[in-house]
Design a protein around this motif. Structure first.
Motif, PDB file in Angstrom:
ATOM      1  N   PRO A   1       0.813  -1.220   0.000  1.00  0.00           N
ATOM      2  CA  PRO A   1       0.000   0.000   0.000  1.00  0.00           C
ATOM      3  C   PRO A   1       0.844   1.267   0.000  1.00  0.00           C
ATOM      4  O   PRO A   1       0.398   2.314  -0.441  1.00  0.00           O
ATOM      5  CB  PRO A   1      -0.812  -0.121   1.296  1.00  0.00           C
ATOM      6  N   ALA A   2       2.075   1.178   0.518  1.00  0.00           N
ATOM      7  CA  ALA A   2       2.983   2.330   0.573  1.00  0.00           C
ATOM      8  C   ALA A   2       4.393   1.807   0.761  1.00  0.00           C
ATOM      9  O   ALA A   2       4.595   0.658   1.175  1.00  0.00           O
ATOM     10  CB  ALA A   2       2.612   3.273   1.720  1.00  0.00           C
ATOM     11  N   TYR A   3       5.373   2.643   0.457  1.00  0.00           N
ATOM     12  CA  TYR A   3       6.775   2.297   0.668  1.00  0.00           C
ATOM     13  C   TYR A   3       7.421   3.358   1.549  1.00  0.00           C
ATOM     14  O   TYR A   3       7.236   4.555   1.324  1.00  0.00           O
ATOM     15  CB  TYR A   3       7.530   2.201  -0.666  1.00  0.00           C
ATOM     16  N   SER A   4       8.168   2.892   2.530  1.00  0.00           N
ATOM     17  CA  SER A   4       8.961   3.813   3.345  1.00  0.00           C
ATOM     18  C   SER A   4      10.326   3.975   2.688  1.00  0.00           C
ATOM     19  O   SER A   4      10.739   3.145   1.871  1.00  0.00           O
ATOM     20  CB  SER A   4       9.130   3.276   4.760  1.00  0.00           C
ATOM     21  N   TYR A   5      11.037   5.037   3.070  1.00  0.00           N
ATOM     22  CA  TYR A   5      12.358   5.294   2.488  1.00  0.00           C
ATOM     23  C   TYR A   5      13.330   5.712   3.578  1.00  0.00           C
ATOM     24  O   TYR A   5      12.950   6.364   4.553  1.00  0.00           O
ATOM     25  CB  TYR A   5      12.262   6.374   1.411  1.00  0.00           C
TER      26      TYR A   5
END
Length: 819
Positions: free
Chosen positions: A627-631
């Motif tokens: 659903p989302a990607y962290s960086y």
């Protein structure tokens, strides 16, 4: 982002973003928390498991007669008592709780004893006589690819190859033809283990109603429940799994384990509770730790560093069983495209069976290894192009809210701000010499390195594919104003219970410590797929948010009617419900609940969460979508002693794109914990085996397996980058795993900056540094690492048109499909 979502993310918040203590902090600090081994029941028996001393052998005979005669022994079981196989993945049902006719690694269970105490069980275990017929062992990736007989398992691609993956996105020939520079590198990442403070433990009781209850230190009670009903042939409704608080998991408690099934079977036989607590040595053997991975990366770039094509190969040593291995193989190739623009991408992966302890998911699951390879490889490209490592990354970031070549949908993307923050904080430009070794900014032996990473916020598909929610939450409000959050996720030390309390407290305007969180009991809580893949904050958090908003809606209707105030004027804060235009007009939260219960009946609401569908529809597209990607971005400053080869990491600057911090104090703890674990993997941790055919573990204890202490832990400066993602509750993204990924390559790049040698293999030990320095002093390449990869008869790649080519995420019909 919709207007409602935008308003929700911009309104003043009372709980979210504040540094509250964990809701379970005091109980843990005072010793009140009950871990699995703390639980004792009347008439409880103790279990010990006899494990194979052979890495690969047929079981010819097992004689338990002497052990059964020992006073205090109540039952002994062998593989014939548990004939049904199981496994975490539906495609790898290759384990038996106790081996039936063959052992595959030192530590495989061959019998189990239930006795009145541990000493008696231990003595009885040692009286069991087993005759083995030794088989040839498979000890390495190369042997796994070459040795077809004897096979460790009867399934897989061929011989001892468990899985082959071949994927291609876009015209690779065209991409490499456009490049001004093509570089390839070979790197290796050694396997390592999770090292949780708490060892695995489980207690089972089969009661007089023929119902089974299992208390276990597990990250996945739902999947343990599934394995029990299959292997024991008990109706699922008659099994209750309670996941106790975990004293650390890190992925190592994500599989259903044989000791959980064994104690359940022994309790069924004896009619008494049975408990097993593994020794530390046993944990080393059943660990499901980080896969050793050999990698080759070939990349074409323009003069400014823009990538035109990337070809990535990975070879995984899977150990003796499948575990999550098929997913792990895909993960080693999936996330290369979510940090920098990669318009054309090819991935080939191979996982082999060997006669070592089985590997599986460890913090970052399949992604630290390729991230290490890619970030070191990118630094080498930057050197050839004479570009600043920070600038080459900043200038070619993947665009937010875009779709990658391999059909991963990017959400918010704060990596640019992460890089800028660590560059500024570390004084990068005043320390990095810009590849000019003759005019160093730091003295020889001192160096800085930079690397970046990304990670998922929960997997896009459940392990067993279906259309049901991935997370569910039930909310119960009582007339005294109490609130209970019930969900199936388990706190493994990361603070997920607290996060759920904070989210509900924010929506209902109460204090987080007014909330009781009840988790991970399959009889009392809705299904949640588990605490893995950094999924709880986003997935279970969204379910909790939905349940809380539904409860608030019921309270709003009842209070608006009572106070004759428009519903849209009501606000929930400080344990009150009040008119925002006339704040003295209002009720306490408890009074609001009474009104709502009087109007609607008992107040209970539910929330659930299912992630958005992946844009990819090819085979293999299920691994990587999120659903989302962290960086994350990190800079490390190191000191390398050229006389001893000892690497000391003096400090790390790390920035993490969290979306929005639900609790910044907990977020920083997770980031710094990742740095600690990353330093261990970078410098010292490895699952090493003695140099013989017996595949004997060299370091199965905390005395010998080296992990950083407080003396080796460096200073850490943490920056939290908030770039709210519309898919997360209040914009939040993951933090449990992503910040580990940049640490090993950051250290490797810093070592090169310090002394001019490349260590293309982790851990970066003093011996490897000295070898590379000696080679450099002789005029040869100053490098330590693998020099070649095995030849593999790769299958025809599954070819998929990229979005830029007008593809729709499906494989091209005229190309043979394989994965």
């Amino acid at each position: 982002m919709s207007k409602n979502e935008k308003d929700k993310n911009e309104q003043p918040l009372k709980v979210v973003g504040k540094p509250f203590r964990k809701v379970d902090a005091r109980a843990k600090c005072t010793g009140q928390t009950k871990f699995a081994d703390d639980i004792a029941l009347p008439r409880m028996l103790y279990c010990k498991i006899l494990r194979s001393p052979e890495p690969h052998a047929l079981i010819k005979t097992i004689d338990v007669s002497r052990a059964l005669k020992l006073p205090g022994v109540h039952a002994i079981i062998t593989g014939r008592d548990l004939p049904i196989p199981y496994g975490i993945l539906p495609v790898s049902q290759d384990e038996h709780a106790i081996c039936i006719d063959k052992v595959r690694f030192i530590g495989d269970p061959v019998a189990a004893v239930a006795a009145v105490d541990e000493d008696t069980a231990f003595d009885a275990m040692n009286l069991i006589e087993v005759e083995y017929e030794k088989l040839q062992t498979v000890t390495s990736i190369e042997e796994g690819l070459m040795v077809d007989e004897p096979r460790i398992h009867d399934y897989g691609e061929r011989g001892n190859i468990h899985k082959l993956v071949s994927l291609e996105f876009g015209d690779m020939d065209e991409g490499f033809a456009e490049a001004d520079l093509i570089r390839e590198d070979i790197l290796f990442y050694e396997g390592n283990t999770h090292l949780p403070m708490e060892q695995h433990a489980a207690l089972a009781y089969f009661d007089t109603d023929n119902k089974l209850t299992l208390w276990s230190s597990t990250q996945t009670p739902h999947y343990v429940h599934r394995a029990l009903t299959k292997t024991l042939e008990i109706p699922a409704a008659h099994i209750r799994v309670i996941a106790t608080p975990n004293g650390g998991g890190f992925g190592g408690k994500s599989d259903p384990f044989n000791h959980e099934i064994i104690v359940s079977k022994l309790s069924m036989i004896t009619g008494r509770p049975v408990k097993a607590t593994l020794t530390r040595e046993e944990v080393f053997y059943c660990h499901r730790g980080r896969h050793p991975v050999l990698m080759k990366v070939r990349t074409g770039v323009k003069r400014d560093g823009a990538i035109t094509a990337m070809d990535f190969q990975s070879f995984l040593d899977g150990g003796a069983y499948g575990s999550y291995g098929v997913a792990s193989t895909f993960y080693t190739g999936a996330l290369q495209t979510v940090t920098y623009e990669v318009p054309r991408y090819k991935f080939r992966g191979a996982r082999v069976f060997t006669n070592k302890p089985p590997c599986g998911p460890k913090r970052g699951h399949g992604t630290p290894q390729p991230r290490y390879a890619l970030e070191v490889h990118l630094d080498k490209i930057a050197e050839e192009l004479k570009l600043d490592p920070a600038e080459i990354r900043l200038n070619h970031l993947v665009k937010p809210f875009s779709v990658t070549a391999n059909y991963l949908r990017i959400g918010s993307m704060g990596l640019g701000r992460c890089i800028e923050k660590v560059v500024e904080g570390s004084d990068w430009k005043d320390k990095f010499s810009g590849w000019d070794k003759e005019n160093r900014k730091l003295p020889f032996g001192k160096g800085v390195g930079l690397a970046c990473s990304s990670y998922i916020c929960g997997a896009g598909l459940p392990i067993y594919w279906n259309n049901m929610p991935h997370s569910g939450v039930q909310l119960r409000l009582d007339r005294q104003g109490g609130v209970c959050v019930q969900c199936g996720s388990i706190d493994i030390g990361q603070g997920s219970d607290s996060v759920l309390a904070y989210i509900v407290a924010e929506v209902l305007g109460i204090d987080p410590f007014d909330i009781r969180v009840l988790t991970a009991d399959t009889d009392l809580t809705p299904v949640d797929l588990g605490s893995y893949s950094s999924r709880v904050t986003l997935m279970t958090g969204n379910a909790a948010l939905q349940a809380a908003e539904r409860a608030r809606e019921l309270l709003t209707i009842a209070v608006a009617e009572k106070l004759s105030v428009p519903a849209e004027n009501l606000s929930f804060a400080e344990r009150r419900v009040f008119d925002v235009e006339n704040p003295e007009v209002g009720l306490s939260f408890a009074e609001a609940v009474v009104l709502a219960e009087s109007k609607f009946g008992t107040i209970g609401t539910v929330g659930s969460y299912t992630p958005p569908r992946s844009p990819g529809h090819f085979k293999g597209a299920g691994v990587g979508p999120s659903p989302a990607y962290s960086y994350s971005a990190a800079v490390a400053e190191v000191d390398v002693d050229p006389m001893t080869g000892i690497v000391t990491v003096e400090r790390v600057w790390i920035a993490h794109d969290i979306g929005r911090s639900i609790n910044p104090m907990l977020v920083m703890g997770q980031v710094e914990g990742s740095v600690y674990m990353g330093l261990g993997e970078a410098l010292m941790e490895e699952m090493a085996y003695r140099a013989n055919r017996n595949v004997v573990h060299k370091f199965p204890s905390l005395l010998e397996y080296k992990s950083p202490t407080t003396l080796e832990m460096c200073d850490v400066k943490t920056y939290l980058i908030e770039d709210a993602d519309p898919n997360g509750p209040f914009g939040a993204k993951e933090v449990g795993q992503g910040p580990l990924l940049p640490v090993p390559p950051t250290v490797a790049n810093a070592v090169y900056d310090a002394v001019g040698v490349r260590i293309d293999e982790v851990p970066i030990t003093p011996e490897k540094v000295l070898y590379a320095l000696r080679e450099k002093s002789k005029g040869r390449e100053g490098r330590f690492g693998p020099k070649s990869i095995p030849e593999v008869d790769w299958p025809q790649p599954l070819k998929v048109l990229t979005p830029e080519e007008g593809g729709d995420g499906r494989e091209m019909p005229h190309v043979a499909v394989h994965s």
